[in-house]
Design a protein around this motif. Structure first.
Motif, PDB file in Angstrom:
ATOM      1  N   PRO A 139       0.818  -1.215   0.000  1.00 34.26           N
ATOM      2  CA  PRO A 139       0.000   0.000   0.000  1.00 34.26           C
ATOM      3  C   PRO A 139       0.849   1.261   0.000  1.00 34.26           C
ATOM      4  CG  PRO A 139       0.005  -1.025   2.173  1.00 34.26           C
ATOM      5  CD  PRO A 139       0.732  -1.963   1.252  1.00 34.26           C
ATOM      6  N   GLY A 140       0.214   2.369  -0.348  1.00 29.16           N
ATOM      7  CA  GLY A 140       0.898   3.657  -0.396  1.00 29.16           C
ATOM      8  C   GLY A 140       0.265   4.491  -1.501  1.00 29.16           C
ATOM      9  N   HIS A 141       0.559   4.108  -2.725  1.00 28.29           N
ATOM     10  CA  HIS A 141      -0.024   4.821  -3.871  1.00 28.29           C
ATOM     11  C   HIS A 141      -1.552   4.700  -3.842  1.00 28.29           C
ATOM     12  CE1 HIS A 141      -0.230   6.548  -7.842  1.00 28.29           C
ATOM     13  NE2 HIS A 141      -0.943   5.520  -8.255  1.00 28.29           N
ATOM     14  N   THR A 142      -2.054   3.516  -3.488  1.00 26.06           N
ATOM     15  CA  THR A 142      -3.447   3.322  -3.076  1.00 26.06           C
ATOM     16  C   THR A 142      -3.404   2.389  -1.866  1.00 26.06           C
ATOM     17  OG1 THR A 142      -3.859   1.312  -4.368  1.00 26.06           O
ATOM     18  CG2 THR A 142      -4.292   3.417  -5.486  1.00 26.06           C
ATOM     19  N   GLU A 143      -4.555   2.209  -1.256  1.00 24.42           N
ATOM     20  CA  GLU A 143      -4.587   1.341  -0.063  1.00 24.42           C
ATOM     21  C   GLU A 143      -4.366  -0.127  -0.419  1.00 24.42           C
ATOM     22  OE1 GLU A 143      -8.401   3.367   0.358  1.00 24.42           O
ATOM     23  OE2 GLU A 143      -8.145   3.092   2.517  1.00 24.42           O
ATOM     24  N   LEU A 182      -8.041   9.711   3.542  1.00 27.62           N
ATOM     25  CA  LEU A 182      -7.140   8.553   3.565  1.00 27.62           C
ATOM     26  C   LEU A 182      -6.063   8.801   4.625  1.00 27.62           C
ATOM     27  CD1 LEU A 182      -6.797   8.170  -0.304  1.00 27.62           C
ATOM     28  CD2 LEU A 182      -7.832   6.479   1.241  1.00 27.62           C
ATOM     29  N   PRO A 183      -5.558   7.742   5.247  1.00 28.18           N
ATOM     30  CA  PRO A 183      -4.602   7.942   6.348  1.00 28.18           C
ATOM     31  C   PRO A 183      -3.218   8.393   5.853  1.00 28.18           C
ATOM     32  CG  PRO A 183      -4.925   5.608   5.922  1.00 28.18           C
ATOM     33  CD  PRO A 183      -5.895   6.329   5.031  1.00 28.18           C
ATOM     34  N   LEU A 184      -2.627   9.336   6.589  1.00 25.38           N
ATOM     35  CA  LEU A 184      -1.266   9.793   6.263  1.00 25.38           C
ATOM     36  C   LEU A 184      -0.257   8.650   6.390  1.00 25.38           C
ATOM     37  CD1 LEU A 184      -1.003  13.275   8.034  1.00 25.38           C
ATOM     38  CD2 LEU A 184      -1.123  12.825   5.581  1.00 25.38           C
ATOM     39  N   SER A 185      -0.626   7.635   7.170  1.00 29.67           N
ATOM     40  CA  SER A 185       0.279   6.496   7.386  1.00 29.67           C
ATOM     41  C   SER A 185       0.554   5.724   6.098  1.00 29.67           C
ATOM     42  CB  SER A 185      -0.314   5.555   8.441  1.00 29.67           C
ATOM     43  OG  SER A 185      -1.607   5.137   8.028  1.00 29.67           O
ATOM     44  N   LEU A 186      -0.180   6.019   5.019  1.00 24.94           N
ATOM     45  CA  LEU A 186       0.091   5.339   3.742  1.00 24.94           C
ATOM     46  C   LEU A 186       1.512   5.598   3.257  1.00 24.94           C
ATOM     47  CD1 LEU A 186      -3.280   5.765   1.791  1.00 24.94           C
ATOM     48  CD2 LEU A 186      -2.129   3.609   2.331  1.00 24.94           C
ATOM     49  N   ARG A 187       2.074   6.757   3.659  1.00 22.89           N
ATOM     50  CA  ARG A 187       3.450   7.053   3.251  1.00 22.89           C
ATOM     51  C   ARG A 187       4.441   6.124   3.952  1.00 22.89           C
ATOM     52  NH1 ARG A 187       2.245  12.991   2.742  1.00 22.89           N
ATOM     53  NH2 ARG A 187       3.011  13.388   4.816  1.00 22.89           N
ATOM     54  N   ASP A 188       4.166   5.855   5.237  1.00 26.11           N
ATOM     55  CA  ASP A 188       5.022   4.904   5.969  1.00 26.11           C
ATOM     56  C   ASP A 188       4.838   3.495   5.411  1.00 26.11           C
ATOM     57  OD1 ASP A 188       5.838   6.961   7.692  1.00 26.11           O
ATOM     58  OD2 ASP A 188       4.045   6.677   8.926  1.00 26.11           O
ATOM     59  N   ASP A 189       3.591   3.176   5.076  1.00 29.10           N
ATOM     60  CA  ASP A 189       3.307   1.852   4.505  1.00 29.10           C
ATOM     61  C   ASP A 189       4.080   1.674   3.193  1.00 29.10           C
ATOM     62  OD1 ASP A 189       1.518   1.596   6.562  1.00 29.10           O
ATOM     63  OD2 ASP A 189      -0.258   1.989   5.335  1.00 29.10           O
ATOM     64  N   PHE A 190       4.098   2.741   2.397  1.00 25.69           N
ATOM     65  CA  PHE A 190       4.794   2.671   1.107  1.00 25.69           C
ATOM     66  C   PHE A 190       6.277   2.376   1.312  1.00 25.69           C
ATOM     67  CE2 PHE A 190       7.007   4.876  -2.451  1.00 25.69           C
ATOM     68  CZ  PHE A 190       6.551   4.070  -3.478  1.00 25.69           C
ATOM     69  N   ARG A 191       6.872   3.083   2.274  1.00 26.41           N
ATOM     70  CA  ARG A 191       8.301   2.874   2.544  1.00 26.41           C
ATOM     71  C   ARG A 191       8.554   1.442   3.040  1.00 26.41           C
ATOM     72  NH1 ARG A 191      12.038   6.805   3.332  1.00 26.41           N
ATOM     73  NH2 ARG A 191      10.541   8.381   3.963  1.00 26.41           N
ATOM     74  N   ALA A 192       7.677   0.964   3.913  1.00 28.02           N
ATOM     75  CA  ALA A 192       7.828  -0.399   4.433  1.00 28.02           C
ATOM     76  C   ALA A 192       7.716  -1.420   3.284  1.00 28.02           C
ATOM     77  CB  ALA A 192       6.768  -0.673   5.494  1.00 28.02           C
ATOM     78  N   GLY A 193       6.824  -1.130   2.346  1.00 26.71           N
ATOM     79  CA  GLY A 193       6.660  -2.015   1.194  1.00 26.71           C
ATOM     80  C   GLY A 193       7.924  -2.060   0.346  1.00 26.71           C
ATOM     81  N   LEU A 194       8.553  -0.888   0.150  1.00 26.53           N
ATOM     82  CA  LEU A 194       9.805  -0.852  -0.624  1.00 26.53           C
ATOM     83  C   LEU A 194      10.866  -1.707   0.058  1.00 26.53           C
ATOM     84  CD1 LEU A 194      10.014   2.968  -1.518  1.00 26.53           C
ATOM     85  CD2 LEU A 194       9.409   1.092  -3.063  1.00 26.53           C
ATOM     86  N   ASP A 195      10.940  -1.591   1.394  1.00 29.47           N
ATOM     87  CA  ASP A 195      11.928  -2.382   2.134  1.00 29.47           C
ATOM     88  C   ASP A 195      11.673  -3.876   1.957  1.00 29.47           C
ATOM     89  OD1 ASP A 195      13.363  -0.241   3.057  1.00 29.47           O
ATOM     90  OD2 ASP A 195      12.201  -0.038   4.913  1.00 29.47           O
TER      91      ASP A 195
END
Ligand SMILES: [Zn+2]
Length: 263
Positions: A139-143, A182-195
């Motif tokens: 998630p990040g770009h969309t949920e 939409l939750p701001l936490s999507l940005r953290d989710d996106f970074r976690a997904g990249l990792d």
């Protein structure tokens, strides 16, 4: 864009603005993303040019629920009876229950909503014929953005293909997220997904937009005789790093702008 064989049983049938791919599984076709609605004829024609028919599409698998990836799904389902699959959290984007197709942002209108047959969870697999696609929720770009990994055979070589389901920071800007609750936490989710995706080995990286993997340049190389243009195991980690840098840049600009407006 002309359609072409990326590698093995994987083909590009998209356009410059949005990529679509076809996997020939030996037991029907899997389509990865269906493109912008205005490109329907082009995509149908591209599928024919590479020697298949829309009627052979058994599954349409979506990277996420924005108009440029779901735009022709309803039309292609009408032609083929294909099963439609998308990440669970993007279901409401494609049924029209929530106004998140990104059409408005692109100055378009979208009404080709559909009810997906299968909603993907993290770790799900999608199988057809000789192909098993592993689905990772990023998630990040969309949920509900899903990233996909599968093997293709090319002249006896087993190659791992990988694609990130959605990397644009446009839908991760604070103003966008707040507008749609939409939750701001999507940005953290996106970074976690990249990792998480950094741990995947990928021989052949395909983007869902052509700029991600230099599709046009690689197409030219293939036409010039380099059939292995897409095989490059450094492309994937480099791309993930670029995505991380782009996110950092966006967040820094946002902070800067907020400091300015506070003053
Ligand atoms: Zn998108």
């Amino acid at each position: 864009m002309s359609p072409f064989r990326v590698i093995g049983n994987l083909y590009f049938v998209g356009t410059r603005p949005a990529s679509s791919h076809i996997i020939d599984t030996g037991d029907g076709l899997i389509m990865l993303d269906s493109g912008y609605p205005e490109d329907l004829k082009h995509i149908i024609n591209s599928i024919q040019v590479i020697g298949f028919s829309c009627q052979d599409i058994k599954i349409i698998l979506h990277s996420h629920g924005h108009i440029d990836h779901i735009g022709n799904t309803r039309s292609i389902v009408q032609l083929s009876g294909a099963k439609t699959i998308i990440g669970r959290l993007d279901a409401d984007y494609v049924t029209g229950k929530r106004d998140l197709s990104f059409a408005k942002e692109l100055g378009m209108e979208f009404s080709q909503f559909f009810t997906p047959d299968v909603l993907l969870e993290d770790g799900a697999t999608v199988s057809l014929g000789n192909t098993v696609i592993r689905c990772i929720h990023t998630p990040g770009h969309t949920e509900g953005t899903m990233s996909y990994f599968f093997d293709v055979m090319d002249n006896g070589r087993d190659l791992r293909v990988g694609t990130h389901g959605g990397v644009g920071t446009n839908s991760m800007e604070k103003s966008f997220l707040q507008r749609y609750a939409l939750p701001l936490s999507l940005r953290d989710d996106f970074r976690a997904g990249l990792d998480r995706l950094k741990r995947e080995h990928v021989d052949v990286f395909i983007g869902n937009h052509q700029d991600q993997c230099n599709t046009v340049d690689k197409y030219k190389q293939i036409m010039a005789g380099n059939k292995d243009a897409f095989i490059d195991s450094t492309a994937w980690p480099e791309f993930l790093l670029q995505c991380e840098n782009r996110l950092d840049r966006m967040l820094a600009e946002e902070n800067e702008w907020e400091r300015e407006t506070d003053r």
